[in-house]
Write a protein that holds these residues in place. Sequence first.
Motif, PDB file in Angstrom:
ATOM      1  N   HIS A 100       0.593  -0.816   0.072  1.00 28.17           N
ATOM      2  CA  HIS A 100      -0.325   0.462   0.092  1.00 28.17           C
ATOM      3  C   HIS A 100       0.812   1.028  -0.328  1.00 28.17           C
ATOM      4  CE1 HIS A 100      -3.898  -2.133   1.750  1.00 28.17           C
ATOM      5  NE2 HIS A 100      -3.282  -2.532   0.305  1.00 28.17           N
ATOM      6  N   ILE A 103       1.770   2.052  -3.599  1.00 24.12           N
ATOM      7  CA  ILE A 103       1.038   2.643  -4.426  1.00 24.12           C
ATOM      8  C   ILE A 103       0.390   4.209  -3.439  1.00 24.12           C
ATOM      9  CG2 ILE A 103      -1.645   2.581  -4.465  1.00 24.12           C
ATOM     10  CD1 ILE A 103      -1.483  -0.629  -4.593  1.00 24.12           C
ATOM     11  N   ARG A 106       3.806   6.089  -4.535  1.00 26.69           N
ATOM     12  CA  ARG A 106       4.431   5.760  -6.402  1.00 26.69           C
ATOM     13  C   ARG A 106       5.306   5.636  -6.684  1.00 26.69           C
ATOM     14  NH1 ARG A 106      -0.391   6.276  -6.346  1.00 26.69           N
ATOM     15  NH2 ARG A 106      -2.110   7.343  -8.461  1.00 26.69           N
ATOM     16  N   PHE A 117       3.587  -2.510  -7.584  1.00 22.77           N
ATOM     17  CA  PHE A 117       3.523  -1.219  -7.822  1.00 22.77           C
ATOM     18  C   PHE A 117       3.534  -1.157  -9.681  1.00 22.77           C
ATOM     19  CE2 PHE A 117       2.984   3.277  -9.083  1.00 22.77           C
ATOM     20  CZ  PHE A 117       1.493   3.133  -9.227  1.00 22.77           C
ATOM     21  N   PHE A 122      -1.513  -0.606  -9.914  1.00 16.30           N
ATOM     22  CA  PHE A 122      -2.695  -0.063  -8.661  1.00 16.30           C
ATOM     23  C   PHE A 122      -3.566  -0.850  -8.370  1.00 16.30           C
ATOM     24  CE2 PHE A 122      -6.443   1.822  -6.648  1.00 16.30           C
ATOM     25  CZ  PHE A 122      -5.963   2.413  -5.812  1.00 16.30           C
ATOM     26  N   LEU A 126      -3.303  -3.059  -4.238  1.00 19.58           N
ATOM     27  CA  LEU A 126      -4.211  -2.887  -3.861  1.00 19.58           C
ATOM     28  C   LEU A 126      -4.447  -3.731  -3.301  1.00 19.58           C
ATOM     29  CD1 LEU A 126      -5.081  -0.772  -2.376  1.00 19.58           C
ATOM     30  CD2 LEU A 126      -7.186  -0.530  -4.034  1.00 19.58           C
TER      31      LEU A 126
END
Length: 336
Positions: A100, A103, A106, A117, A122, A126
């Motif tokens: 997480h 994400i 980035r 990621f 995404f 997740l």
Amino acid sequence: MKRAKATQLAAASTPETLNPARLVEADLAAVEAKLARLLDSKEPIIAEICHYLVDAGGKRLRPTFIMLVYRACGGPDARVDEPIDAAIALELIHSATLLHDDIIDRGLLRRGKPSAFARYGFGPSLIAGDYLFCRAFEVSGRFEERLVRTAAQACIQLTEGEVMESRFRHNAAASLADYINVIDRKTASLFYAGGKLAAELARVSARTIDAMAKLGTAMGLAFQMVDDLLDILGPEEKIGKPVGSDLRAGIPSLPVVLGVERSPELRALFQNRTQMEGVAFERALDLLRDPEIIGAARRLAAEQIAIARAIVGQLEPSPYRDSLATLIDDQTSREV
């Protein structure tokens, strides 16, 4: 899983003869074996992402810490499956937060390779993070309510810490107290939970349980402070991500918090969300590497190490206590 792999996964910076994981390598092997099974899923993409992240290694610092606390508190072999499950649950939670975090930030690099990621995108990352959280509480289901509550509280603090950190991004007004509050929740909460759970599962006194929880907090704070230093000092091959990642993301790390108090130039650069690239980024990184800033950050980390060492000294003498002390001391040796 072979014991050698468990030893390799923990405290890699420690000389082999002093490896704090050596005394609990069989416990860590059990952690690894069950952890690997829990990463599997009926949906191949979930399993692939989970294995991609977790199988990449990491130091398994939290499981090592939990098992050493359990053993140092006199926890018996007959109930060792309990702290093993606690270690697995917290490692799953930690792994979920890594997915997480990348994400949110980035982040394109994790542990020296493309992040989940970057590789999977995404949505899948997740969902894989959510899957790991669910697996953690599946493992936790065997414990009494008060123990599950400890793990749940750590998750609550993690999410609150993440939001707090986001609130302070590119905010030069973030104080040292703000920084401590963030990392206490975002990083130290899992160590606090680990120390508390390990001691409770060892069936020690309430006083010792409280001490091991405080030990976890000091350990977690020191770990994050040193991590923040490594972020600006590198090198990339050591930290597994681009140098200055936190700075570029506007995260008020420890060097940044200390630096903006000393340098108006750094303060202006950090507040400018649109110029933290190229020459401006390199200049900010150079300012953060001021020996006074590095020295002040190291002293703060050393204070937490001293607190942790004093707490460990309250335990009965044993090889496990000595290994726990070595694990704590290893946090300062991570500095470059």
